[in-house]
Design an enzyme around this catalytic site. Sequence first.
Site, short mmCIF file in Angstrom:
data_model
loop_
_atom_site.label_atom_id
_atom_site.label_comp_id
_atom_site.label_asym_id
_atom_site.label_seq_id
_atom_site.Cartn_x
_atom_site.Cartn_y
_atom_site.Cartn_z
N TRP A 201 0.87 -1.18 0.00
CA TRP A 201 0.00 0.00 0.00
C TRP A 201 0.91 1.22 0.00
CZ3 TRP A 201 -4.76 -1.79 -0.67
CH2 TRP A 201 -5.78 -0.84 -0.83
N GLU B 126 -11.26 11.22 6.03
CA GLU B 126 -9.84 10.97 5.73
C GLU B 126 -9.22 12.26 5.27
OE1 GLU B 126 -8.44 8.10 2.94
OE2 GLU B 126 -9.68 6.50 3.75
N ASN C 66 -14.16 1.06 1.07
CA ASN C 66 -13.34 2.26 1.05
C ASN C 66 -13.04 2.69 -0.38
OD1 ASN C 66 -11.20 4.19 2.22
ND2 ASN C 66 -10.00 2.95 0.78
N GLU C 67 -13.60 3.79 -0.77
CA GLU C 67 -13.27 4.48 -2.01
C GLU C 67 -13.62 3.73 -3.29
OE1 GLU C 67 -9.20 5.80 -1.56
OE2 GLU C 67 -9.80 7.44 -0.27
N TRP D 177 1.48 3.10 2.30
CA TRP D 177 2.16 3.18 3.59
C TRP D 177 2.74 1.85 4.02
CZ3 TRP D 177 -0.74 -0.55 5.46
CH2 TRP D 177 -2.08 -0.60 5.08
C1 BMA Z 1 -6.79 7.01 1.26
C2 BMA Z 1 -6.86 5.64 1.91
C3 BMA Z 1 -5.72 4.76 1.60
C4 BMA Z 1 -4.42 5.50 1.44
C5 BMA Z 1 -4.53 6.94 1.84
C6 BMA Z 1 -3.29 7.72 1.57
O1 BMA Z 1 -7.45 7.16 0.12
O2 BMA Z 1 -8.10 5.05 1.75
O3 BMA Z 1 -6.01 4.06 0.42
O4 BMA Z 1 -3.41 4.87 2.12
O5 BMA Z 1 -5.55 7.52 1.13
O6 BMA Z 1 -3.00 7.78 0.21
#
Ligand code: BMA
Length: 730
Positions: free
Chosen positions: A7, A374, A278-279, A9
Site C-alpha cells: 500500500w 480521511e 473504502n473508495e 504506507w
Molecule cells: C486514502 C486511503 C488509503 C491510502 C490513503 C493515503 O485514500 O483510503 O487508500 O493509504 O488515502 O494515500
Amino acid sequence: MQASFSWDWGPAFPSVGIWRNVELVSMNDLLINDVTTDIRKEKNIWNILVTIFLETIQSKKENLSTISCHVASILHVSQNELISNTSEITLDTSEKYININISIIVPADVVENWWPNGYGKQHLYHLTTTVTTANSVLHKRIRVGFRTVELVEEPLEKGLSFYFRVNGVPIFAKGSNFIPASVFPELGSKEDTIRHLLLSAKETHMNMLRIWGGGVYESKLFYDLADEYGIMLWQDFMFACAMYPTNDSFLKNVEQEILQNVIRLKNHPSIVLWAGNNENEAALYGNWYGTGSAQIYKEDYVKLYVNLLKRKVEKLDSVRPFLVSSPGNGAYEETYNYTGINPYSNLYGDVHYYNYIRNGWDITQYPRTRFCSEYGFQSWPSIYTIATAVESAKDLHVNSDFVKHRQHLSFGNQYMRLLISYNFVIPQSNNSIRDFASYIYLSQINQAVSMRIQTEAYRQTKSEVNSIGEGMTMGALYWQLNDVWQAPSWSSIDVEGRWKMLHYYAKDFFAPIIVTPHLSISNELSIYIVSDRLYKLTNCTMEIHVYNWRSITSVFAKSFNDIIIESNKAIRITSFLLDEFLVQAGCGSLESAKRSCIAALSLTDKSGSLIAPVNYIYPDALKNADIPIANVTVKIEENHSLPGKLSNYPDFKLVLSTDNIALFVWLEVGNIRGRFSENGFHMFERKKEIIFHAYEGTTIELLRSNIRLATLSDIYNARSNFDDNFDILF
Ligand code: BMA
C-alpha cells in the site's frame, strides 16, 4: 488482506495460513456457538433481544429428533442485582444450526449509559446465557453496553446533515483511521501494541476510529478495549480501492464473511457504523482503474455492496446504521442507485481530502464538508525508529536508496519536500545522520501544523454554513493513526509506538474546547471558539498576545471579555484585518509586520484558568521570519510521584530553560519507551516543566544520557548545548 500486497504506507508481505486460534471443542448434544444482542431503547426501557446460535449433533435415531432445553439469560446489573428471563424450548435437531431468541426488559434507570470518550463513562455489563438439556449445561458470557446511536441525515438548507447522535447527543467525531495493527495478521492482536494505540487515541481526546477496509476485522482485544476506552468505531467491511468480482462463489464467500463478522462484533457498543467499502464508489466514478463508463462495473457494484452487503447487514443488525461507501453522499445515494454522481459532495455524507501541492498551512483550501473521514500529510518517523530497519549508518541520509525505497507513494518524497519548503528553508544536506534527523524533524513539524490547521478548519465549521450551504461539519478523522513499518507515512504514531509530533498536537487540536484562528485569503483573521462540552460557559476571556522575534515577552496584548461559550457549538468571536492589527501591535510597517512576529491565543474562564490549549497564529511563512537563536537547556529531576501518573512505571520531571523564544522544542530519549506530557511546543517563557511518562523501568542516568533536544533555530545554527546522541543508534 488487501493491504498484504503493498500500500502507499506499507510493504508487500502477503501472508498465508491459519492466523487465529484453533480450538477443539467437545459436545454432547448441543453447543452454543454465539450469543448476540440487539439492544433497543423504547421509552423508559431497554429491550434486549438475545439471539443464541446453537449447533446440534444430528441424531441418527429417528425418535431423538427433538431436544428439550431450558434457556436463561441473565443481565448482571450489579453484584446483587440481576435481571433475567427464561424459556422452555423444544429444538428440532434435524437442523444442524438453530437460532433461538429470548428478550430481557431492563428499566432504563437501572443501568448506566455507555458514552463515547469525553462524554461520560463507558459502563459495561455482563450478560450470561445458559442452555440446559438432559445431557448438558452450556454457558456463554458476553459484555454489553447501553447506548443509542443514530446517523442523522436530515434536510438542511441545502443537502443533508451527516452526524452521529449517541444517547440523543450530537457528537462531533474526532479521531483517526486505523490500518492493520500489523502487516502480519497473526501479530495483529499483540496486547502491548493494541493497548498502546487505543490508549494513545483516548489520551488525545479521540472518540472515533475508522477501521479501514483494506485491512482486517480486528481482534477481540481491539474491540474490547475500544468499548472500555469509549472509542466509537466506524467499521468498514474489507473492500478497498479495487473492483471486486461478483460471481456466485465469490458472493457466497462474502456472505459468510458478513455473517461471521457481524455476529462476532455486534455486541460491542463501540461499533457505531458499518460501512461497505473504502473508495470503491469514488474509484468507479473517477475511473481510477480504467473501468470507464462500462455498465458491468456499476451493476457489479450495486450487486455486491447494496444487494448483498447492505441488505444482509441490515437484516443481521437492525440497530446500527449502514453506509455503502466512504467517501459517499450518504442517504442521498439511494436516489440515484449508488453510482454515477460525484461522491465527494460537500452537501452530503463524508469526504476524503488530500492535496499535496498546496501549502498545508493555508486554511482556505480545506473543504467545508459535513464530515471529513480521511485527510492527511506524510512525515518520516523518528530516526531511532528508522535505525531498526537499516543495516548501517550509510542509509541514514536524505538521498539514500533506503529513503527512496521506503517511500511507497508515487512522488511522495517530492511532495513532502515541496510541502516543507512552503514553510521552511530545508538546509543543504551533507548526507550526515544529523541532516537526516533535521529533515525528519521538519517533516514532522510540517505534518503536525498542517494537520492542526486542517482539523481546526473542520471544527470551526461545526455550527455554520456558507452561502452555498456547505458547513455543519461534524467529524474529522485524519489519515492515519498507526504504521506497519519504518517508512514515511501519514501516521501520527510510528511502528515502534513513538508519538510523532502530530500525535502530541492532536491532544491539543482535539481538546474539548479550542480557540482557533482562520486567516482568509484577503488577510482577514477570524477567531473561533469551538466547544464539545455539553454545558455553557460565561464570563470567559480570550487574549491575543503578540511576540516579535526580538523579545521573549509579549509586545502587545488584546483581550476580549465576557465571552459566552455555548454548549456543543462553534462560535466566531471576532474578525479583523491581520496586518493592520500587527502594525498597531508595534510589529513594524505593513510590509514587514507579518514576518517579524507570532501571535498566541489563550482562553480562560471566569476564575482565570486556561480552558483551551494555547494556540498560535503564524502570520507569514516561518521561512521568511528571522527566527531567533534559542539556547535551551534541560534538567531532569529525580523521580517524583507526580499526580496524574499514567502507569506503574516512573515519571520524570524535566525542567527546560531558554534565553529566547524557542519554536517547536522537540525532545527524544533514544530507545527508552515512553512519552512526554507535551512535545513540539513553543517556549515564550524562560522556564517550562515537562513530564516524561516511561512505559518501562528506566533510570534518571539513562534518561540523562539519552536525551536529545532540538529547536527550530538549532537546525539553522550551530548547536551548543546538546550532543546529537546518534552513537546509540548502532
Ligand atoms: C486514502 C486511503 C488509503 C491510502 C490513503 C493515503 O485514500 O483510503 O487508500 O493509504 O488515502 O494515500
